[in-house]
Design a protein around this motif. Structure first.
Motif, PDB file in Angstrom:
ATOM      1  N   HIS A   1      -2.786   8.662  -6.195  1.00 34.95           N
ATOM      2  CA  HIS A   1      -3.755   7.685  -6.706  1.00 34.95           C
ATOM      3  C   HIS A   1      -3.055   6.424  -7.196  1.00 34.95           C
ATOM      4  O   HIS A   1      -3.570   5.307  -7.005  1.00 34.95           O
ATOM      5  CB  HIS A   1      -4.582   8.317  -7.824  1.00 34.95           C
TER       6      HIS A   1
ATOM      7  N   PHE B   1      -3.895   2.698  -5.922  1.00 39.91           N
ATOM      8  CA  PHE B   1      -4.262   1.638  -6.874  1.00 39.91           C
ATOM      9  C   PHE B   1      -3.280   0.478  -6.821  1.00 39.91           C
ATOM     10  O   PHE B   1      -3.675  -0.679  -6.968  1.00 39.91           O
ATOM     11  CB  PHE B   1      -4.331   2.205  -8.297  1.00 39.91           C
TER      12      PHE B   1
ATOM     13  N   THR C   1      -4.302  -1.544  -3.866  1.00 35.24           N
ATOM     14  CA  THR C   1      -5.596  -2.204  -4.062  1.00 35.24           C
ATOM     15  C   THR C   1      -5.525  -3.347  -5.061  1.00 35.24           C
ATOM     16  O   THR C   1      -6.068  -4.432  -4.812  1.00 35.24           O
ATOM     17  CB  THR C   1      -6.632  -1.166  -4.547  1.00 35.24           C
TER      18      THR C   1
ATOM     19  N   PRO D   1     -12.092  -3.421  -5.388  1.00 37.49           N
ATOM     20  CA  PRO D   1     -11.716  -2.012  -5.253  1.00 37.49           C
ATOM     21  C   PRO D   1     -11.901  -1.523  -3.825  1.00 37.49           C
ATOM     22  O   PRO D   1     -12.452  -2.226  -2.977  1.00 37.49           O
ATOM     23  CB  PRO D   1     -12.687  -1.301  -6.209  1.00 37.49           C
ATOM     24  N   SER D   2     -11.468  -0.303  -3.584  1.00 35.02           N
ATOM     25  CA  SER D   2     -11.608   0.312  -2.266  1.00 35.02           C
ATOM     26  C   SER D   2     -13.054   0.730  -2.009  1.00 35.02           C
ATOM     27  O   SER D   2     -13.858   0.847  -2.938  1.00 35.02           O
ATOM     28  CB  SER D   2     -10.689   1.532  -2.174  1.00 35.02           C
TER      29      SER D   2
ATOM     30  N   SER E   1      -9.809   9.391  -5.126  1.00 36.33           N
ATOM     31  CA  SER E   1      -9.126   8.099  -5.168  1.00 36.33           C
ATOM     32  C   SER E   1     -10.098   6.949  -4.974  1.00 36.33           C
ATOM     33  O   SER E   1     -10.066   5.959  -5.709  1.00 36.33           O
ATOM     34  CB  SER E   1      -8.030   8.056  -4.102  1.00 36.33           C
TER      35      SER E   1
ATOM     36  N   SER F   1     -11.149   4.306  -7.810  1.00 35.92           N
ATOM     37  CA  SER F   1     -10.888   2.895  -7.530  1.00 35.92           C
ATOM     38  C   SER F   1     -12.102   2.042  -7.876  1.00 35.92           C
ATOM     39  O   SER F   1     -11.976   0.970  -8.481  1.00 35.92           O
ATOM     40  CB  SER F   1     -10.515   2.709  -6.060  1.00 35.92           C
TER      41      SER F   1
ATOM     42  N   GLY G   1     -12.285  -0.519 -10.788  1.00 37.28           N
ATOM     43  CA  GLY G   1     -12.535  -1.872 -10.300  1.00 37.28           C
ATOM     44  C   GLY G   1     -13.621  -2.606 -11.061  1.00 37.28           C
ATOM     45  O   GLY G   1     -13.611  -3.843 -11.141  1.00 37.28           O
TER      46      GLY G   1
ATOM     47  N   CYS H   1      -7.556   4.708   2.067  1.00 35.92           N
ATOM     48  CA  CYS H   1      -8.097   4.296   0.766  1.00 35.92           C
ATOM     49  C   CYS H   1      -7.422   3.032   0.250  1.00 35.92           C
ATOM     50  O   CYS H   1      -8.058   2.212  -0.413  1.00 35.92           O
ATOM     51  CB  CYS H   1      -7.930   5.423  -0.260  1.00 35.92           C
TER      52      CYS H   1
END
Length: 333
Positions: free
Chosen positions: A69, A73, A76, A110-111, A133, A137, A141, A268
């Motif tokens: 994760h 992150f 992202t 975010p994703s 994840s 996210s 986010g 992701c």
């Protein structure tokens, strides 16, 4: 057939139709104010349902696979923003100011949730890790994206303000938190009616796109945006993907992740959410609706591009096992 890989889906066609409708019949005057109020309510409902959808167990599970994760992150919320800043010379040379700010905005988002999980599943990756994840996210986010927007866009001539950051936390995070609390009572209903959330996502996006592009068209969006700038935006979005996906593949292998985890990281960590991004843009840039149309154009382009590219990469992972994703694939489906 290979053509199937690049054929737009129904939602993309609906987006294009919405942009066309706003270009020919823009919403203005009292009707625009009514549509804006309806859109605000739809956005609150959207994030309420997202909160109700996220199980608390998924949040706790996210703490156990922290290396995966953290990698997602970092891509992202660190790699993407740094790449957006690195593209500043090209952005200023090839894009309009609003389009470049839109590219920067894409880099802060975010994703995705649904497509990240779907592509991870198709490719044979770690689906449970993808669920956690992607969901985490989006949760992070809600707070982190507006902070990044305040730092990046405000320092590069953007219209986002710290008041907008506070507004988005109140108008998005609060409904999300209330929805998560209400999951105890409505979680079963939400889980049984997943299409409801999908329709809410899509309907909200279409509403925001229509109102945003209506205001932008009235202010001369198509008159002031040359075709060369639109093509350059497409090229810049493609460059972002072409940089991030191989970088994530290399990083996953360099740090010893399993193949299933590598797939999760690639899908992701390379996605950006239009379902979260367009509602956020409406709140963050509420004072300049005339420029919102140009600001969300890069997100719409990136959205379709990531779907097409990830469809090809997912099929390649599934068909060729551990073969590197950079290899050429000339097989027809």
């Amino acid at each position: 057939m290979a053509l199937r890989r690049v054929r737009p889906d129904r939602f993309t066609l609906a987006l294009l139709a919405t942009v066309l409708l706003a270009s020919l019949l823009p919403c203005r005057g009292p009707s625009a104010r009514i549509a804006d109020g309806i859109t605000d309510g739809a956005i609150a409902l959207l994030f309420f349902l997202h909160g109700a959808k996220l199980p608390r167990a998924a949040i706790m599970q996210g703490l156990t696979h922290w290396r995966l994760h953290l990698t997602v992150f970092a891509s992202t919320f660190v790699l993407f923003p740094l790449l957006g800043l690195a593209l500043m010379p090209l952005g200023h040379a090839l894009l309009t100011p609003q389009l470049y700010l839109g590219v920067l905005f894409v880099c802060t988002l975010p994703s995705t949730v649904q497509s990240s999980i779907a592509f991870t599943s198709i490719a044979g990756g770690n689906v449970s890790a993808a669920v956690v994840s992607a969901s985490m996210s989006n949760l992070i986010g809600i707070v982190l994206t507006p902070l990044l927007v305040g730092l990046l866009l405000a320092s590069h001539g953007g219209g986002a303000s710290w008041q907008g950051v506070l507004d988005i936390m109140l108008r998005l995070l609060l409904p999300f938190a209330l929805g998560h609390v209400a999951r105890r009572w409505i979680g079963g209903f939400v889980d049984r009616h997943r299409p409801l959330l999908g329709y809410t996502d899509q309907g909200t996006i279409l509403l925001v796109v229509y109102t945003a592009f209506s205001a932008a068209v009235i202010d001369g969006l198509w008159r002031d945006t040359p075709i060369s700038a639109l093509l350059s935006t497409l090229a810049m979005c493609a460059l972002l993907l072409a940089t991030v996906m191989p970088t994530l593949t290399w990083a996953a292998r360099r740090f010893g992740f399993s193949r299933g985890d590598e797939i999760t990281i690639v899908f992701c960590g390379s996605k950006k959410s239009m379902a979260s991004g367009i509602p956020m843009a409406k709140i963050l840039f509420a004072g300049q609706l005339g420029g919102l149309g140009a600001l969300v154009l890069p997100l719409m382009i990136f959205h379709q591009l990531q779907l097409m590219v990830c469809a090809v990469v997912a099929r390649r992972y599934a068909a060729h096992g551990t073969r590197p994703v950079a290899e050429d694939d000339r097989e027809a489906d």
